[in-house]
Design an enzyme around this catalytic site. Structure first.
Site, PDB file in Angstrom:
ATOM      1  CG  MET A 293      -1.860  -1.132   1.312  1.00  0.00           C
ATOM      2  SD  MET A 293      -2.840  -1.156   2.831  1.00  0.00           S
ATOM      3  CE  MET A 293      -3.932   0.233   2.608  1.00  0.00           C
ATOM      4  CG  HIS A 294       0.269   3.391   2.461  1.00  0.00           C
ATOM      5  ND1 HIS A 294      -1.023   3.819   2.633  1.00  0.00           N
ATOM      6  CD2 HIS A 294       0.475   2.429   3.399  1.00  0.00           C
ATOM      7  CE1 HIS A 294      -1.569   3.138   3.637  1.00  0.00           C
ATOM      8  NE2 HIS A 294      -0.689   2.288   4.112  1.00  0.00           N
TER       9      HIS A 294
ATOM     10  CG  ASP B 132      -0.319  -5.266   1.330  1.00  0.00           C
ATOM     11  OD1 ASP B 132      -1.011  -4.417   1.937  1.00  0.00           O
ATOM     12  OD2 ASP B 132       0.914  -5.332   1.448  1.00  0.00           O
TER      13      ASP B 132
HETATM   14  O1  LIG Z   1       1.780   0.140   5.046  1.00  0.00           O
HETATM   15  C1  LIG Z   1       1.151  -0.893   5.159  1.00  0.00           C
HETATM   16  C2  LIG Z   1      -0.268  -0.866   5.585  1.00  0.00           C
HETATM   17  O2  LIG Z   1      -0.735   0.392   5.958  1.00  0.00           O
HETATM   18  C3  LIG Z   1       1.820  -2.192   4.844  1.00  0.00           C
HETATM   19  O3  LIG Z   1       1.069  -3.271   5.302  1.00  0.00           O
HETATM   20  C4  LIG Z   1       2.108  -2.308   3.373  1.00  0.00           C
HETATM   21  O4  LIG Z   1       0.874  -2.474   2.697  1.00  0.00           O
HETATM   22  C5  LIG Z   1       3.115  -3.394   3.011  1.00  0.00           C
HETATM   23  O5  LIG Z   1       2.821  -4.645   3.462  1.00  0.00           O
HETATM   24  P1  LIG Z   1       3.692  -5.988   3.416  1.00  0.00           P
HETATM   25  O6  LIG Z   1       4.772  -5.864   2.400  1.00  0.00           O
HETATM   26  O7  LIG Z   1       4.159  -6.238   4.791  1.00  0.00           O
HETATM   27  O8  LIG Z   1       2.666  -7.034   3.013  1.00  0.00           O
END
Ligand SMILES: O=C(CO)[C@@H](O)[C@H](O)COP(=O)(O)O
Ligand SMILES: Nc1ncnc2c1ncn2[C@@H]1O[C@H](COP(=O)(O)OP(=O)(O)O)[C@@H](O)[C@H]1O
Length: 498
Positions: free
Chosen positions: A81-82, A239
Site C-alpha cells: 500500500m501507499h 495487500d
Molecule cells: O503500510 C502498510 C499498511 O498500511 C503495509 O502493510 C504495506 O501495505 C506493506 O505490506 P507488506 O509488504 O508487509 O505485506
C-alpha cells in the site's frame, strides 16, 4: 478446467498464484527485487523492477504448470500500500517509487495537520502518517521540483504494474483509502483535500471497485508472459484488504493477524462511521461497501529477516529458529522492541528505533531470536489491546503471512493475544485474495463470500496456554514502558544516523 491468477506485489517480492475453480493452488512463481535505502528512513523501489518481476513470474507460471493458456480466464492484484509512483504525460515514472515504510515526510505530515485540522480525520478517517501517500507527494514537490513539474498523475504500486500490463490507468477504493486523498465513507476523491494542497483533480486516477474489470492484457505483454491477450484483468486491492479476503475476513467479528514485512491486526467493519479517533487506520475493504480498521507494526517480519541477515546469514528461517520452541516464554528476561524503521501503531513515531533490553551473559543467539519474535508479537498485541478497549471482542484470530509458517510463532500469538489463533491450510497470503477477486469478477461465484466458502480452508488451531498467558501479560506491561523510556535517547541518537 478454468483458472485465475492472483498477483501479490509485496515489498520483498512479487508472487503469482494459479488457482482452479475449486480454490486449489495449481502453480506459483515469484521474483524478488531490491529495496533502496539511500538514507536512514528512506525506502524506494524501481517501478519497472515490479513490472519485469511480474512478467517473469507469469512466464514461469504459464510454462511450468503446462496448462493451456486459453484456460486462464482472469487475473487480479494485491499490492503493497501507499507507495508513490508519479507518472509523466507519457505514463513513465518520473522518479523511483517512495514506499510505505519510508519515513522522510514528518515535516509534510505536520503541514497536512496544520492545513486541514479536524477535517483530515473527518474526510480521510486517518491521521497524517509518514507512510501514507499525500505527504510523499508534498515531499517531492518541495524537494525535487523538477521531477514534480513533469508529474501529471500519481498511482500506487500495483496500479502501475496493472497499467503496464493493460495500458489502462485506475485505482481501487481499498488502495485509494491509504493515500489521505480519499473521502473514505463517500468513496470519492476529496475535492477539499485536493484544493487545500493545490492539486488538480486530474492528478488522481479513475476509481473502481476491487472486483471491477479494467481491461485485458496488451498483446506484447501477453506474448512475453505466455498468456492470451484475452485474459480479463480486474483492479485488485490493497495487500491488507486482499489478505483479509484470502482469510475469509468478510463479516463482523472476524480478526486477522498478518506477519509479512509489516505486521497487521485487522478488524472487519460494516459501519462506515465506526470511530476509532484515528488510533488505528480505517480503510475501504476490497469487498464492496465494506470497511476495516487495522493497527500496523512497521517492522514485523522485517525485524526477523533483519536479525537473520545480520546474525544468521546463509541460514534459512527454519534453521535459525530450530530450538526456539524450547526457550521459555520471556526469553530469559530479554525484551525486544521492533522499531527498526520507526513505528505506526500505537506510537506514530518516525524517530524511535529498536532496543534489546535485559541482555544477560547467559543469553545465546536462540534467546535473541525468540525475543525478536516475542517483541513483534507484543507490538501486534498493542493493536489487539486498542481494539479490545474500543469494545471489540477478539476471541479468534486468523493468522497469515510468512510468520504464520512457524508453529511456535502461532502458539506465541495465541498466548500473547490470549485468543484462539487459526492458521490457514496452504497459506497463500494476499495472493489468494487477489485470485478470489478475479474469480468473483469472472462470475464464478455470486459473491466474494460464496467464493470464500469454496476457497478459504482453515487449518490448525492454537489455544492459549494459561501459564504462558500469565507470563506474557506481565512482560507486556514491561514491554509497553520501553517506548517512553527510550524515546528521548533515540531522538538524541537520530543525529548520528546515516
Ligand atoms: O503500510 C502498510 C499498511 O498500511 C503495509 O502493510 C504495506 O501495505 C506493506 O505490506 P507488506 O509488504 O508487509 O505485506
Ligand atoms: N519459516 C519461517 N518462519 C518464521 N518466519 C518466517 C518464515 N518464513 C518467512 N518468515 C517471515 O515472514 C516474512 C515475509 O513474509 P511475507 O508475507 O512473504 O512478506 P511480504 O508479503 O511483505 O513480502 C519474513 O520477513 C520473515 O520474518
Amino acid at each position: 478446467m478454468s483458472y485465475v491468477i492472483g498477483i501479490d506485489l509485496g515489498t520483498s517480492a512479487v508472487k503469482a498464484l494459479l488457482i482452479d475453480k475449486e480454490g486449489v493452488v495449481r502453480g506459483e512463481a515469484s521474483r524478488a527485487y531490491p529495496l533502496f535505502h539511500e538514507h536512514s528512513g528512506w525506502s524506494e523501489q524501481k517501478p519497472d523492477d515490479w513490472v519485469e518481476g511480474t512478467i517473469e513470474a507469469l512466464k514461469e507460471l504459464s510454462s511450468s504448470t503446462g496448462i493451456n493458456a486459453a484456460d486462464i480466464e482472469g487475473m487480479s492484484f494485491s499490492g503493497q500500500m501507499h507507495g508513490l509512483v508519479l507518472l509523466d504525460g507519457e505514463g513513465n515514472p518520473v522518479r523511483n517509487a517512495i514506499l510505505w515504510n519510508d519515513t522522510r515526510t514528518t515535516a509534510q505530515c505536520r503541514e497536512i495537520e496544520r492545513t486541514l485540522g479536524d477535517k483530515l480525520l473527518g474526510i480521510t478517517r486517518n491521521p497524517a502518517l509518514e507512510g501514507f501517500t499525500l505527504p510523499k507527494i508534498l515531499w517531492v514537490r518541495q524537494n525535487e521540483p523538477q521531477a514534480f513539474e513533469q508529474a501529471k498523475l500519481f498511482v500506487l504500486p500495483k496500479d502501475y504494474v496493472r497499467y503496464r500490463l493493460t495500458g489502462e490507468l485506475h485505482m481501487d477504493y481499498s488502495d485509494a483509502a491509504g493515500t489521505l486523498l480519499l473521502d473514505v465513507a463517500g468513496k470519492q476523491w476529496s475535492n477539499d483535500v485536493l484544493a487545500a494542497f493545490d492539486l488538480p483533480a486530474s492528478f488522481c486516477p479513475a476509481l473502481v471497485e476491487s472486483h471491477g474489470l479494467v481491461g485485458t492484457l496488451l498483446p506484447a505483454v501477453a506474448e512475453r508472459a505466455g498468456l492470451q491477450a484475452s485474459v480479463k484483468v480486474f483492479a485488485g486491492g490493497a495487500d491488507n484488504a486482499c489478505g483479509a479476503i484470502g482469510a475469509g475476513i468478510l463479516s463482523e467479528g472476524l480478526t486477522l493477524s498478518s506477519i509479512g514485512t509489516s505486521g497487521v491486526i485487522l478488524n472487519y467493519e460494516n459501519d462506515k462511521d465506526a470511530d476509532f479517533a484515528g488510533k488505528v487506520h480505517f480503510f475501504n475493504h476490497g469487498k464492496e461497501n465494506a470497511f476495516y480498521a487495522m493497527g500496523v507494526t512497521l517492522a514485523a517480519g522485517y525485524s526477523l529477516s533483519w536479525f537473520k541477515n545480520t546474525f544468521a546469514a546463509g541460514e534459512s528461517f527454519n534453521q535459525m529458529l530450530e530450538g526456539v520452541g524450547e526457550v521459555k516464554p520471556g526469553a530469559g528476561g530479554l525484551l525486544f522492541t521492533p522499531y527498526l524503521v520507526g513505528e505506526r501503531t500505537p506510537h506514530a513515531d518516525a524517530q524511535i528505533r529498536a532496543s534489546f533490553i535485559g541482555v544477560d551473559g547467559s543469553h545465546t543467539r536462540i534467546d535473541f531470536a525468540r525475543a525478536v519474535m516475542e517483541g513483534i508479537t507484543f507490538s501486534l498485541n498493542e493493536s489487539v489491546d486498542l481494539f479490545r478497549k474500543a469494545g471489540k471482542k477478539i476471541e479468534t484470530v486468523i493468522s497469515i503471512g510468512g510468520g504464520a509458517q512457524n508453529p511456535v510463532w502461532l502458539q506465541m500469538q495465541a498466548d500473547i493475544f490470549n485468543a484462539t489463533v487459526v492458521a490457514l491450510e496452504n497459506e497463500q497470503g494476499p495472493g489468494l485474495g487477489a485470485a478470489m477477486l478475479a474469480a468473483y469478477g469472472c462470475g464464478w461465484f455470486p459473491s466474494l463470500d460464496a467464493c470464500a466458502d469454496q476457497f478459504v480452508k482453515r487449518g490448525a488451531s492454537y489455544e492459549p496456554n494459561a501459564d504462558a498467558v500469565e507470563t506474557y501479560a506481565g512482560l507486556f506491561r514491561i514491554y509497553q514502558q520501553v517506548y517512553e523510556q527510550t524515546r528521548g535517547l533515540n531522538e538524541a541518537l537520530a543525529a548520528y544516523r546515516n
